[in-house]
Every structure is written in C-alpha cells, then in structure tokens.
Design a protein around this motif. Structure first.
Motif, PDB file in Angstrom:
ATOM      1  N   UNK A 212       0.826  -1.209   0.000  1.00 21.32           N
ATOM      2  CA  UNK A 212       0.000   0.000   0.000  1.00 21.32           C
ATOM      3  C   UNK A 212       0.860   1.259   0.000  1.00 21.32           C
ATOM      4  N   UNK A 213       2.129   1.137   0.395  1.00 20.35           N
ATOM      5  CA  UNK A 213       3.008   2.302   0.457  1.00 20.35           C
ATOM      6  C   UNK A 213       2.568   3.313   1.493  1.00 20.35           C
ATOM      7  N   UNK A 214       1.812   2.851   2.451  1.00 18.17           N
ATOM      8  CA  UNK A 214       1.242   3.727   3.475  1.00 18.17           C
ATOM      9  C   UNK A 214       2.222   3.950   4.616  1.00 18.17           C
ATOM     10  N   UNK A 215       2.212   5.160   5.153  1.00 19.89           N
ATOM     11  CA  UNK A 215       3.050   5.445   6.314  1.00 19.89           C
ATOM     12  C   UNK A 215       2.526   4.652   7.511  1.00 19.89           C
ATOM     13  N   UNK A 216       3.453   4.135   8.304  1.00 12.75           N
ATOM     14  CA  UNK A 216       3.096   3.360   9.487  1.00 12.75           C
ATOM     15  C   UNK A 216       3.771   3.930  10.724  1.00 12.75           C
ATOM     16  N   UNK A 217       3.188   3.567  11.867  1.00  6.97           N
ATOM     17  CA  UNK A 217       3.787   3.873  13.166  1.00  6.97           C
ATOM     18  C   UNK A 217       4.223   2.549  13.766  1.00  6.97           C
ATOM     19  N   UNK A 218       5.491   2.461  14.161  1.00  2.00           N
ATOM     20  CA  UNK A 218       6.037   1.235  14.747  1.00  2.00           C
ATOM     21  C   UNK A 218       6.379   1.504  16.209  1.00  2.00           C
ATOM     22  N   UNK A 219       5.779   0.727  17.108  1.00  5.52           N
ATOM     23  CA  UNK A 219       6.132   0.780  18.525  1.00  5.52           C
ATOM     24  C   UNK A 219       7.153  -0.331  18.740  1.00  5.52           C
ATOM     25  N   UNK A 220       8.332   0.048  19.216  1.00  2.00           N
ATOM     26  CA  UNK A 220       9.420  -0.929  19.285  1.00  2.00           C
ATOM     27  C   UNK A 220      10.294  -0.737  20.512  1.00  2.00           C
ATOM     28  N   UNK A 221      11.034  -1.782  20.807  1.00  2.00           N
ATOM     29  CA  UNK A 221      11.989  -1.777  21.914  1.00  2.00           C
ATOM     30  C   UNK A 221      13.340  -2.211  21.371  1.00  2.00           C
ATOM     31  N   UNK A 222      14.419  -1.707  21.952  1.00  2.00           N
ATOM     32  CA  UNK A 222      15.737  -2.121  21.496  1.00  2.00           C
ATOM     33  C   UNK A 222      15.998  -3.590  21.815  1.00  2.00           C
ATOM     34  N   UNK A 223      16.872  -4.190  21.028  1.00  2.00           N
ATOM     35  CA  UNK A 223      17.306  -5.569  21.266  1.00  2.00           C
ATOM     36  C   UNK A 223      18.826  -5.530  21.410  1.00  2.00           C
ATOM     37  N   UNK A 224      19.324  -5.390  22.629  1.00  2.00           N
ATOM     38  CA  UNK A 224      20.768  -5.263  22.839  1.00  2.00           C
ATOM     39  C   UNK A 224      21.547  -6.386  22.149  1.00  2.00           C
ATOM     40  N   UNK A 225      22.580  -5.989  21.432  1.00  2.00           N
ATOM     41  CA  UNK A 225      23.428  -6.946  20.739  1.00  2.00           C
ATOM     42  C   UNK A 225      22.892  -7.378  19.392  1.00  2.00           C
ATOM     43  N   UNK A 226      21.752  -6.844  18.977  1.00  2.00           N
ATOM     44  CA  UNK A 226      21.148  -7.203  17.691  1.00  2.00           C
ATOM     45  C   UNK A 226      21.103  -5.975  16.780  1.00  2.00           C
ATOM     46  N   UNK A 227      21.035  -6.218  15.472  1.00  2.00           N
ATOM     47  CA  UNK A 227      20.981  -5.087  14.544  1.00  2.00           C
ATOM     48  C   UNK A 227      19.558  -4.600  14.305  1.00  2.00           C
ATOM     49  N   UNK A 228      18.568  -5.389  14.729  1.00  2.00           N
ATOM     50  CA  UNK A 228      17.172  -5.016  14.521  1.00  2.00           C
ATOM     51  C   UNK A 228      16.481  -4.822  15.870  1.00  2.00           C
ATOM     52  N   UNK A 229      15.588  -3.832  15.919  1.00  2.00           N
ATOM     53  CA  UNK A 229      14.775  -3.624  17.114  1.00  2.00           C
ATOM     54  C   UNK A 229      13.574  -4.565  17.065  1.00  2.00           C
ATOM     55  N   UNK A 230      12.920  -4.743  18.201  1.00  2.00           N
ATOM     56  CA  UNK A 230      11.767  -5.626  18.293  1.00  2.00           C
ATOM     57  C   UNK A 230      10.497  -4.788  18.148  1.00  2.00           C
ATOM     58  N   UNK A 231       9.726  -5.037  17.090  1.00  2.00           N
ATOM     59  CA  UNK A 231       8.490  -4.299  16.829  1.00  2.00           C
ATOM     60  C   UNK A 231       7.332  -4.987  17.534  1.00  2.00           C
ATOM     61  N   UNK A 232       6.719  -4.278  18.480  1.00  2.00           N
ATOM     62  CA  UNK A 232       5.597  -4.835  19.233  1.00  2.00           C
ATOM     63  C   UNK A 232       4.259  -4.477  18.610  1.00  2.00           C
ATOM     64  N   UNK A 233       4.229  -3.438  17.775  1.00  2.00           N
ATOM     65  CA  UNK A 233       2.991  -3.064  17.093  1.00  2.00           C
ATOM     66  C   UNK A 233       3.341  -2.248  15.859  1.00  2.00           C
ATOM     67  N   UNK A 234       2.579  -2.443  14.798  1.00  2.00           N
ATOM     68  CA  UNK A 234       2.744  -1.693  13.550  1.00  2.00           C
ATOM     69  C   UNK A 234       1.337  -1.344  13.080  1.00  2.00           C
ATOM     70  N   UNK A 235       1.072  -0.049  12.930  1.00  2.00           N
ATOM     71  CA  UNK A 235      -0.253   0.372  12.476  1.00  2.00           C
ATOM     72  C   UNK A 235      -0.117   1.434  11.402  1.00  2.00           C
ATOM     73  N   UNK A 236      -1.080   1.459  10.481  1.00  2.00           N
ATOM     74  CA  UNK A 236      -1.123   2.523   9.487  1.00  2.00           C
ATOM     75  C   UNK A 236      -1.302   3.844  10.199  1.00  2.00           C
ATOM     76  N   UNK A 237      -0.696   4.885   9.666  1.00  2.00           N
ATOM     77  CA  UNK A 237      -0.702   6.177  10.352  1.00  2.00           C
ATOM     78  C   UNK A 237      -0.952   7.286   9.349  1.00  2.00           C
TER      79      UNK A 237
END
Length: 96
Positions: free
Chosen positions: A61-86
């Motif tokens: 859809x190419x829609x902007x989203x809001x990602x609620x996330x927490x860091x993951x120490x020692x990892x290159x990616x954060x942990x996304x707990x929620x993703x919603x269209x915004x």
C-alpha cells in the motif's frame, strides 16, 4: 550455591515509536524508511497483534506506518511490538 540474577527490562519502560514506510518484508523482518531516508530494521515480536502478511499489505500500500518498538541489545534489529497505518496529517475542520 550462588544464584545468578539478571534484570530484564520491561518493554513498556524502553518502548519507542518510529514513523515511516515499509520498504522490505522478509517473513517477520522488515525495513522502515523515514522521511529523511534513514533506514531502520525490525523483527516482529511474537506478541505483536499482526502477522508478516499484514506487513506485506502495508508495504504494498506504500502507506506510512507507526512502529512501537523496543531495542534488542546486541542485535541489529529492534523488536516491533505493534505496527499500524498512520495518517500524519490530521483532518482539519471545515471552514464556515
């Protein structure tokens, strides 16, 4: 006998929010690009209220989203707990 204690941070204490467009989805991993062109990598949390197929729909859809996330120490990616269209632009009341 000594017990090894570890402090585990509550995700609510470290939760952050990012906005952007999903440009890549690979199973539960995805990339978000913000308005300035900065890239961020995320892994969808097991407790997230959506699945990777939902991420693909948001990407297509190419829609902007809001990602609620927490860091993951020692990892290159954060942990996304929620993703919603915004919708960044709120609707303005009609002028009389």
């Amino acid at each position: 006998m000594h017990a090894l204690l570890a402090y585990v941070a509550d995700p609510a204490d470290t939760m952050q929010t990012s906005y952007g467009v999903i440009t890549l989805v690979q199973e539960h991993r995805f990339r978000l690009v913000d308005e300035q062109g900065a890239h961020a990598l995320f892994v969808l949390a097991h407790d997230a209220p959506l699945e990777w197929q939902d991420l693909e729909r948001l990407q297509l859809a190419g829609r902007e989203v809001r990602v609620s996330h927490a860091p993951a120490p020692g990892k290159i990616a954060a942990i996304a707990h929620d993703v919603v269209g915004h919708d960044r632009i709120a609707k303005q009341p009609e002028q009389e």
